[in-house]
Scaffold this active site. Sequence first.
Site, PDB file in Angstrom:
ATOM      1  N   GLU A 259     -62.530  23.033  32.104  1.00  0.00           N
ATOM      2  CA  GLU A 259     -63.486  23.442  33.141  1.00  0.00           C
ATOM      3  C   GLU A 259     -62.648  23.786  34.354  1.00  0.00           C
ATOM      4  O   GLU A 259     -62.110  22.892  35.007  1.00  0.00           O
ATOM      5  CB  GLU A 259     -64.430  22.283  33.484  1.00  0.00           C
ATOM      6  N   CYS A 298     -67.410  23.025  41.996  1.00  0.00           N
ATOM      7  CA  CYS A 298     -66.936  24.106  41.121  1.00  0.00           C
ATOM      8  C   CYS A 298     -68.000  25.168  40.921  1.00  0.00           C
ATOM      9  O   CYS A 298     -67.697  26.313  40.638  1.00  0.00           O
ATOM     10  CB  CYS A 298     -66.508  23.525  39.784  1.00  0.00           C
TER      11      CYS A 298
HETATM   12  P1  NAP Z   1     -55.905  20.160  40.026  1.00  0.00           P
HETATM   13  O1  NAP Z   1     -54.895  20.125  41.101  1.00  0.00           O
HETATM   14  O2  NAP Z   1     -55.746  21.149  38.942  1.00  0.00           O
HETATM   15  O3  NAP Z   1     -55.949  18.671  39.443  1.00  0.00           O
HETATM   16  C1  NAP Z   1     -56.857  18.310  38.439  1.00  0.00           C
HETATM   17  C2  NAP Z   1     -56.338  17.106  37.692  1.00  0.00           C
HETATM   18  O4  NAP Z   1     -55.153  17.456  36.977  1.00  0.00           O
HETATM   19  C3  NAP Z   1     -55.941  15.943  38.588  1.00  0.00           C
HETATM   20  O5  NAP Z   1     -56.317  14.741  37.943  1.00  0.00           O
HETATM   21  C4  NAP Z   1     -54.438  16.070  38.659  1.00  0.00           C
HETATM   22  O6  NAP Z   1     -53.790  14.841  38.935  1.00  0.00           O
HETATM   23  C5  NAP Z   1     -54.121  16.534  37.269  1.00  0.00           C
HETATM   24  N1  NAP Z   1     -52.835  17.214  37.110  1.00  0.00           N
HETATM   25  C6  NAP Z   1     -52.180  17.973  38.023  1.00  0.00           C
HETATM   26  N2  NAP Z   1     -51.068  18.466  37.471  1.00  0.00           N
HETATM   27  C7  NAP Z   1     -50.993  17.991  36.205  1.00  0.00           C
HETATM   28  C8  NAP Z   1     -50.065  18.135  35.135  1.00  0.00           C
HETATM   29  N3  NAP Z   1     -48.986  18.885  35.251  1.00  0.00           N
HETATM   30  N4  NAP Z   1     -50.324  17.485  33.971  1.00  0.00           N
HETATM   31  C9  NAP Z   1     -51.431  16.728  33.822  1.00  0.00           C
HETATM   32  N5  NAP Z   1     -52.342  16.569  34.803  1.00  0.00           N
HETATM   33  C10 NAP Z   1     -52.130  17.199  35.981  1.00  0.00           C
HETATM   34  O7  NAP Z   1     -57.378  20.394  40.603  1.00  0.00           O
HETATM   35  P2  NAP Z   1     -58.068  19.659  41.844  1.00  0.00           P
HETATM   36  O8  NAP Z   1     -57.427  20.178  43.066  1.00  0.00           O
HETATM   37  O9  NAP Z   1     -58.163  18.197  41.621  1.00  0.00           O
HETATM   38  O10 NAP Z   1     -59.554  20.200  41.719  1.00  0.00           O
HETATM   39  C11 NAP Z   1     -60.013  21.364  42.318  1.00  0.00           C
HETATM   40  C12 NAP Z   1     -60.215  22.468  41.288  1.00  0.00           C
HETATM   41  O11 NAP Z   1     -60.998  21.993  40.207  1.00  0.00           O
HETATM   42  C13 NAP Z   1     -60.985  23.639  41.847  1.00  0.00           C
HETATM   43  O12 NAP Z   1     -60.317  24.814  41.512  1.00  0.00           O
HETATM   44  C14 NAP Z   1     -62.342  23.578  41.146  1.00  0.00           C
HETATM   45  O13 NAP Z   1     -62.952  24.829  40.952  1.00  0.00           O
HETATM   46  C15 NAP Z   1     -62.013  22.926  39.865  1.00  0.00           C
HETATM   47  N6  NAP Z   1     -63.183  22.212  39.361  1.00  0.00           N
HETATM   48  C16 NAP Z   1     -63.842  22.683  38.268  1.00  0.00           C
HETATM   49  C17 NAP Z   1     -64.947  22.009  37.786  1.00  0.00           C
HETATM   50  C18 NAP Z   1     -65.692  22.492  36.571  1.00  0.00           C
HETATM   51  O14 NAP Z   1     -66.494  21.724  36.041  1.00  0.00           O
HETATM   52  N7  NAP Z   1     -65.496  23.685  36.113  1.00  0.00           N
HETATM   53  C19 NAP Z   1     -65.393  20.833  38.411  1.00  0.00           C
HETATM   54  C20 NAP Z   1     -64.710  20.395  39.508  1.00  0.00           C
HETATM   55  C21 NAP Z   1     -63.604  21.087  39.976  1.00  0.00           C
HETATM   56  P3  NAP Z   1     -53.343  14.455  40.443  1.00  0.00           P
HETATM   57  O15 NAP Z   1     -54.574  14.383  41.249  1.00  0.00           O
HETATM   58  O16 NAP Z   1     -52.694  13.161  40.249  1.00  0.00           O
HETATM   59  O17 NAP Z   1     -52.421  15.559  40.874  1.00  0.00           O
END
Ligand code: NAP
Length: 525
Positions: A259, A298
């Site tokens: 997602e 999102c």
């Molecule tokens: P993110 O930076 O991609 O992080 C998401 C998750 O991935 C966090 O738990 C993060 O951990 C982890 N992560 C980061 N790098 C990783 C790696 N190399 N390996 C494994 N895990 C890793 O996203 P975010 O900033 O938290 O969230 C915002 C984004 O999420 C927005 O773009 C939004 O559109 C999207 N979103 C989508 C939905 C949907 O249902 N489609 C819902 C909510 C949000 P850490 O926090 O420890 O870095």
Amino acid sequence: MSTPALLENYVAGQWVAGRGEGTTLTDPVTGETLARVSSDGLDLDAAFAFARDTAGPALRALSFAERAQRLSQIVATLQANRDDYYAIATANSGTVATDSAVDIDGAIYTLSTYAKLGASLGEAHTLLDGAATPLAKDGSFAVRHVLRPTPGVALFINAFNFPSWGLWEKAAAALLAGVPVIVKPATSTAWLTQRMVADVVAADVLPRGSLSIICGSAAGLLDRIGPFDVVSFTGSAATAATLRAHPAFTERSARINVEADSLNSALLLPDAAPGTAAFDQFVREVAREMTVKSGQKCTAIRRALVPLEHFDAAASAIAERLAKTTVGNPRNENVRMGSLVSAAQKRTVLEGIAELQAEAQTLYDGNREATFIDADAQSACFAPVLLGLRDGASGQRVHDTEVFGPVATLVGYRDVGEAVALAKRGQGSLVVSLFSNDALAMRAPALALADAHGRVHAVDPSVAKTQTGHGNVMPQSLHGGPGRAGGGEELGGLRALRFYHVRSAAQGPAALVEALTADAVELPK
Ligand code: NAP
């Protein structure tokens, strides 16, 4: 200042503190330090093995109805501690109560819905997918497709904006399916997830180890993913791309549901002229979507598509509503919109706006004369910004840059065909909404948009009081989207069980195929 408490991880049925100082969680409004998290030094092999080999079989020994009953007990546990969750959300996510409700009560509602749906499956342990089909002319040999829970672990890697709903909207289906869960919440807002897991563990409603939590770095998690495990990721497209390249998926063929981010749109149809009810509904929805959870949703509307002739009227009506949004410390009852999740997120939002401003004009910027209530400029508070691009077709960035904050672009279109094409420039989105005074006028665009959107949300004046909201994810409806949105599918009622099952074509003598239906139930369509 005293060192904040280290939140423990729960793995292999035990609470374990990570090593070292860990990462500090802060209040985005006051800057106060709240807690620390660390996943260093955890025995991840033991964590996955315990969930897979001990918790999984115990969970799958229960019937669907019994697992549904456990979901009801989780609901009761969360309801009993709801006030604490609101306090944590205020402190760690900077959200006003109505925004915390989207996350906390949204989770409770989703769990209750799955508890009810699961009960309807009764005492079965197997799902059937379609009727038996003869493979021999005399009917002696036949096939029936069965769905069995995957004998692995469901690993959730979640985004920062839904520490509660993000866990439970996934866990509801996984636990109902009989698959143990390991959740790794986003670090910045991990506190609420950790506290909820702690409450459910303390309530002892699930077989031991069915629900584990690892707070802090994700390092090493995917290395433990085996062929029968599933991973559900919510976050940015960039992180998703890194994850997809991992040998867990490229070599071991574990399944991953993504997602990701999305350039969702709302489309005002030409009949919905200023002065009509549908126009007002559209304006209200755009302003609401921009400001709920400070636009950190999102599904939020990022592009508001309007006929060129209504562009100016829409711009001023939306701006007028946005100007009423008081921004600041969520503890002050005069505040309608709290803060972004962190100062880092505020910087990212500012960078994103600058990128969009290269091609879009600024129609409204609440930050120009912003006075935040009980919060200063150092806080992560940020007022809404409405950008505009009259000639939508000339834009690039407005169709592909997601600014994850209270920001949207008003985009002009010439005819409905162009509006549909512009919505699809998002390359696949979670949701598109349509606004018209005529329900049937939305039929053609709804179908034309369905192939690029996980959800099409149509609104006319007859549903003014009953429509569920563009950005609200209802457990009955599919959540996810093709292409840019990640290609994932979650929720959608009992459809969600599919991801946590393995489908197998059971072929054999007609008597055996008939016998497969004992202790089984057809997965409702
Ligand atoms: P993110 O930076 O991609 O992080 C998401 C998750 O991935 C966090 O738990 C993060 O951990 C982890 N992560 C980061 N790098 C990783 C790696 N190399 N390996 C494994 N895990 C890793 O996203 P975010 O900033 O938290 O969230 C915002 C984004 O999420 C927005 O773009 C939004 O559109 C999207 N979103 C989508 C939905 C949907 O249902 N489609 C819902 C909510 C949000 P850490 O926090 O420890 O870095």
